[in-house]
Scaffold this active site. Structure first.
Site, short mmCIF file in Angstrom:
data_model
loop_
_atom_site.label_atom_id
_atom_site.label_comp_id
_atom_site.label_asym_id
_atom_site.label_seq_id
_atom_site.Cartn_x
_atom_site.Cartn_y
_atom_site.Cartn_z
CE LYS A 1 -16.94 -15.63 10.20
NZ LYS A 1 -17.05 -14.23 10.67
NE ARG B 1 -4.27 -1.54 1.98
CZ ARG B 1 -5.19 -1.70 2.91
NH1 ARG B 1 -4.96 -1.34 4.15
NH2 ARG B 1 -6.36 -2.22 2.59
N GLY C 1 -11.85 -4.62 2.17
CA GLY C 1 -13.26 -4.28 2.36
C GLY C 1 -13.78 -3.34 1.27
N GLY D 1 -7.47 -8.84 0.99
CA GLY D 1 -6.21 -9.10 1.67
C GLY D 1 -5.62 -10.48 1.44
C1 3PG Z 1 -8.37 -1.90 5.58
O1 3PG Z 1 -7.24 -2.37 5.73
O2 3PG Z 1 -9.38 -2.61 5.47
C2 3PG Z 1 -8.49 -0.40 5.43
O3 3PG Z 1 -7.29 0.22 5.67
C3 3PG Z 1 -9.57 0.13 6.33
O4 3PG Z 1 -9.29 -0.21 7.66
P1 3PG Z 1 -10.46 -0.65 8.61
O5 3PG Z 1 -11.00 -1.96 8.10
O6 3PG Z 1 -9.85 -0.76 9.98
O7 3PG Z 1 -11.51 0.44 8.54
MG MG Z 2 -10.79 -3.63 6.74
#
Ligand code: 3PG
Ligand code: MG
Length: 399
Positions: A201, A36, A380, A357
């Protein structure tokens, strides 16, 4: 909004929201994956090359109550400097307040200032207006390059935009390329469009599956979530993961797929183990007849062949979520096979987008990151984009 590449930043103080939420080693606090950070570098460099200065703001982790050393962005300073060819990085140990203001005001063309973690203030996540306004005063142009956080309606990602005139707020290069590749897949996918959805899930993936039923020709389902589908169809899944309260959801998804003519592919066989460990006893089984006490931890060889065939005929591929427990060597063959197939399809001309991720970690681990068309920095955010939601971080700039 302005277009980033057309904008001349000479003499400007650009306030950039980046997503430097990178994983740190718990003991040494060293950066474990700098993807990132690297992804934001082209945006930073363009501004500096124009003769502007840069103020970087980000969150790191999920601090609960005020500052915590392990979540300090100071741990990123040295590496950021390396990524910017040794440029010295100034650091403000608060993201608002006098020190930050003075340091920001004193920036000269070519200078870089990194602010302390935005989430040390509760106001960030609450989307507090006054907090957003204070942040906005630090720069005279706002650039949002935090695709990974675009699904959060936070002060620095969404609320802040309105404190800048329309021509002084814009997306950075990373945000532009993320959105362009996601839009290409969601709105103008060349067919056949194959979606590969994995993970533990079903409950995390219901909305994306429902949205993809409208768009994809084939949906490959792997990972732990597949066993909830097998159970819903009356299969015997032994001790495999199962969300009992999602059996009806799984049935509904299968029924909708039949209606929409989307083909859902479940792994017909599995690599099974008698415990969730690399040193377990390992065998293989038909996925609908797993012996008691055994659990499916990866897809089997028939499923590997079948999924590879489907993937190789694709012209567009979306991959979100791992196919097996690839962190353990014994159960990584399925995820690796999928990565290979996606790379091969890409080589044959398909457009492939990998996000989330764990699937990104998998393509990195197996060395396929540069063999797919686009690796997203969004977990997300990417998921919500493909659920068809409007991301607040994107909407705020466009408004
Ligand atoms: C992530 O890694 O999902 C983003 O940086 C957002 O972070 P968060 O899920 O803690 O809001
Ligand atoms: Mg997140």
């Amino acid at each position: 909004m302005s277009k980033f590449s057309d904008y001349n930043f000479a003499g400007q103080r650009a306030l950039i929201r980046v997503d430097f939420n990178v994983p740190l080693d718990k003991q040494t606090l060293e950066i474990k994956d700098d993807t990132r950070m690297k992804a934001a570098i082209p945006t930073i460099k363009k501004i500096l090359n124009d003769g502007g200065s840069v103020i970087l703001m980000s969150h790191l982790g999920r601090p609960k109550e005020g500052p915590e050393d392990k979540f300090s962005l100071k741990h990123l300073v040295n590496h950021l400097s390396e990524l910017l060819d040794g440029k010295p990085i100034q650091f403000a140990d608060d993201c608002i307040g006098e020190d930050a203001q003075q340091k920001a005001a004193a920036l000269k063309p070519g200078d870089v200032l990194l602010l302390e973690n935005l989430r040390f203030y509760k106001q960030e996540e609450k989307g507090d207006e006054a907090f957003a306004e204070k942040l906005s005063k630090l720069g005279n142009v706002y650039v949002n390059d935090a695709f990974g956080t675009a699904h959060r309606a936070h002060a620095s990602t969404a609320v802040i935009a309105k404190f800048f005139p329309k021509d002084k707020r814009m997306f950075g290069l990373l945000m532009e390329s993320e959105v362009a590749s996601a839009q290409k897949v969601l709105h103008s996918a060349e067919k056949p469009f194959v979606a590969i959805i994995g993970g533990a899930k079903v409950s995390d993936k219901i909305l994306i599956l429902e949205n993809l039923l409208e768009k994809a020709d084939d949906i490959i389902i792997g990972g732990g979530m597949a066993y909830t589908f097998f159970k819903a169809e009356g299969g015997k899944i032994g001790a495999s993961l199962c969300e009992e309260d999602r059996l009806d959801t799984a049935k509904e998804i299968m029924a909708k797929a039949a209606e929409k003519n989307a083909c859902i592919h479940l792994p017909s066989d599995s690599i099974i183990a008698d415990k969730f460990a690399n040193d377990a006893d390992i065998s293989s089984s038909v996925s609908t007849d797993i012996p008691d006490g055994w659990m499916g931890l990866d897809i089997g060889s028939m499923a590997c062949d079948m999924f590879t065939k489907v993937i190789l005929k694709a012209k567009t591929i979306l991959w979100n979520g791992p196919i097996g427990v690839f962190e353990m060597e014994c159960f990584q063959h399925g995820t690796k096979t999928i990565a290979e197939a996606v790379a091969k399809a890409t080589e044959n001309g398909a457009f492939s987008l990998v996000g989330g991720g764990d699937s990104v970690a998998a393509v990195n681990q197996f060395g396929f990151a540069d063999k797919v068309s686009y690796v997203s920095t969004g977990g997300g955010a990417m998921l919500e984009f493909f659920e068809g939601k409007t991301l607040p971080g994107i909407a705020a700039i466009n408004e």
